[in-house]
Design a protein around this motif. Structure first.
Motif, short mmCIF file in Angstrom:
data_model
loop_
_atom_site.label_atom_id
_atom_site.label_comp_id
_atom_site.label_asym_id
_atom_site.label_seq_id
_atom_site.Cartn_x
_atom_site.Cartn_y
_atom_site.Cartn_z
N LYS A 43 11.89 11.06 -16.08
CA LYS A 43 12.77 10.41 -15.10
C LYS A 43 11.98 9.79 -13.94
CE LYS A 43 16.89 13.22 -15.91
NZ LYS A 43 17.85 14.16 -15.29
N LEU A 44 10.71 10.11 -13.83
CA LEU A 44 9.86 9.51 -12.80
C LEU A 44 9.41 8.10 -13.18
CD1 LEU A 44 7.63 12.61 -11.99
CD2 LEU A 44 9.28 11.54 -10.44
N ASP A 45 9.43 7.79 -14.46
CA ASP A 45 8.87 6.52 -14.95
C ASP A 45 9.49 5.29 -14.28
OD1 ASP A 45 7.29 8.06 -16.61
OD2 ASP A 45 8.47 7.66 -18.41
N GLY A 46 10.79 5.25 -14.17
CA GLY A 46 11.45 4.09 -13.58
C GLY A 46 11.04 3.87 -12.13
N ILE A 47 11.01 4.94 -11.36
CA ILE A 47 10.62 4.83 -9.95
C ILE A 47 9.17 4.37 -9.83
CG2 ILE A 47 10.27 6.13 -7.82
CD1 ILE A 47 12.57 7.98 -8.72
N ILE A 48 8.30 4.98 -10.62
CA ILE A 48 6.88 4.61 -10.58
C ILE A 48 6.71 3.13 -10.93
CG2 ILE A 48 4.64 4.96 -11.74
CD1 ILE A 48 5.58 7.97 -12.09
N ASN A 49 7.36 2.69 -11.99
CA ASN A 49 7.22 1.29 -12.43
C ASN A 49 7.77 0.31 -11.41
OD1 ASN A 49 5.92 1.99 -14.81
ND2 ASN A 49 7.82 2.17 -15.94
N ILE A 50 8.91 0.61 -10.83
CA ILE A 50 9.49 -0.28 -9.81
C ILE A 50 8.55 -0.38 -8.61
CG2 ILE A 50 11.35 -0.49 -8.09
CD1 ILE A 50 13.26 0.56 -10.32
N ASN A 51 8.06 0.75 -8.13
CA ASN A 51 7.14 0.72 -6.99
C ASN A 51 5.91 -0.14 -7.29
OD1 ASN A 51 8.88 2.43 -5.65
ND2 ASN A 51 7.39 4.07 -5.37
N ARG A 52 5.35 0.05 -8.47
CA ARG A 52 4.15 -0.71 -8.83
C ARG A 52 4.44 -2.20 -8.96
NH1 ARG A 52 1.78 3.56 -13.26
NH2 ARG A 52 0.72 4.90 -11.76
N ALA A 91 0.82 -1.21 0.00
CA ALA A 91 0.00 0.00 0.00
C ALA A 91 0.86 1.26 0.00
CB ALA A 91 -0.93 -0.01 1.21
N LEU A 92 1.94 1.25 0.75
CA LEU A 92 2.83 2.42 0.78
C LEU A 92 3.53 2.62 -0.56
CD1 LEU A 92 4.30 1.97 4.37
CD2 LEU A 92 2.82 3.85 3.58
N LEU A 93 3.94 1.54 -1.20
CA LEU A 93 4.56 1.65 -2.52
C LEU A 93 3.58 2.20 -3.55
CD1 LEU A 93 6.64 -1.64 -2.52
CD2 LEU A 93 7.57 0.67 -2.80
N ILE A 94 2.33 1.74 -3.48
CA ILE A 94 1.30 2.23 -4.39
C ILE A 94 1.03 3.71 -4.11
CG2 ILE A 94 -1.17 2.06 -4.96
CD1 ILE A 94 0.60 -0.09 -6.29
N LYS A 95 0.99 4.09 -2.85
CA LYS A 95 0.78 5.50 -2.49
C LYS A 95 1.89 6.37 -3.08
CE LYS A 95 0.60 8.64 1.44
NZ LYS A 95 0.66 8.79 2.90
N ALA A 96 3.14 5.92 -2.92
CA ALA A 96 4.27 6.68 -3.46
C ALA A 96 4.21 6.75 -4.97
CB ALA A 96 5.59 6.05 -3.00
N ALA A 97 3.90 5.64 -5.62
CA ALA A 97 3.81 5.61 -7.08
C ALA A 97 2.69 6.53 -7.57
CB ALA A 97 3.58 4.18 -7.57
N ALA A 98 1.54 6.50 -6.89
CA ALA A 98 0.41 7.34 -7.31
C ALA A 98 0.75 8.82 -7.19
CB ALA A 98 -0.82 7.00 -6.47
N SER A 99 1.43 9.18 -6.12
CA SER A 99 1.83 10.57 -5.93
C SER A 99 2.78 11.03 -7.05
CB SER A 99 2.50 10.72 -4.56
OG SER A 99 2.93 12.04 -4.36
N LEU A 100 3.76 10.19 -7.36
CA LEU A 100 4.71 10.52 -8.42
C LEU A 100 4.02 10.53 -9.79
CD1 LEU A 100 7.73 8.45 -7.10
CD2 LEU A 100 7.55 10.95 -7.15
#
Length: 112
Positions: free
Chosen positions: A92-101, A14-23
């Motif tokens: 540059k946000l794409d990699g972080i978002i994808n990893i979190n998801r 849930a925390l990873l999804i929250k971070a990804a959604a914010s980004l």
């Protein structure tokens, strides 16, 4: 009334999804929500720092290879965060978002 108890794995997902959604929101509305970037990156960095610290602990129940993979992903996330801080660009946000998801999906798919 029944109270649902969240497992640590579900909480991490849930925390990873929250971070990804914010980004993702910042990415989607760039540059309007640019002022939220620092806050979102800080949250994500803290989250990954906790994951890395936990994986590096000697008493971690995770297999050594999994622990190493978490640390490696965390280092990548921290490097990407640094790059975004120095030269902000939405792609540059794409990699972080994808990893979190992807990690969140994996955590949700794993048996408890």
């Amino acid at each position: 009334m029944t109270k649902t108890v969240e497992t640590p794995r579900e909480r991490e997902a849930a925390l990873l999804i929250k971070a990804a959604a914010s980004l993702q929101n910042i990415r989607d509305t760039w540059p309007q929500d640019f002022d939220q970037l620092s806050k979102a990156l800080t949250f994500n960095r803290k989250l990954w720092t906790i994951f890395m610290s936990s994986a590096a602990m000697e008493n971690s129940p995770l297999p050594q290879q999994v622990r190493q993979n978490i640390v490696n992903l965390g280092l990548f996330i921290l490097n990407q965060t640094r790059e975004l801080t120095m030269e902000p660009q939405p792609h540059k946000l794409d990699g972080i978002i994808n990893i979190n998801r992807q990690i969140a999906a994996g955590l949700r798919a794993m048996p408890a």
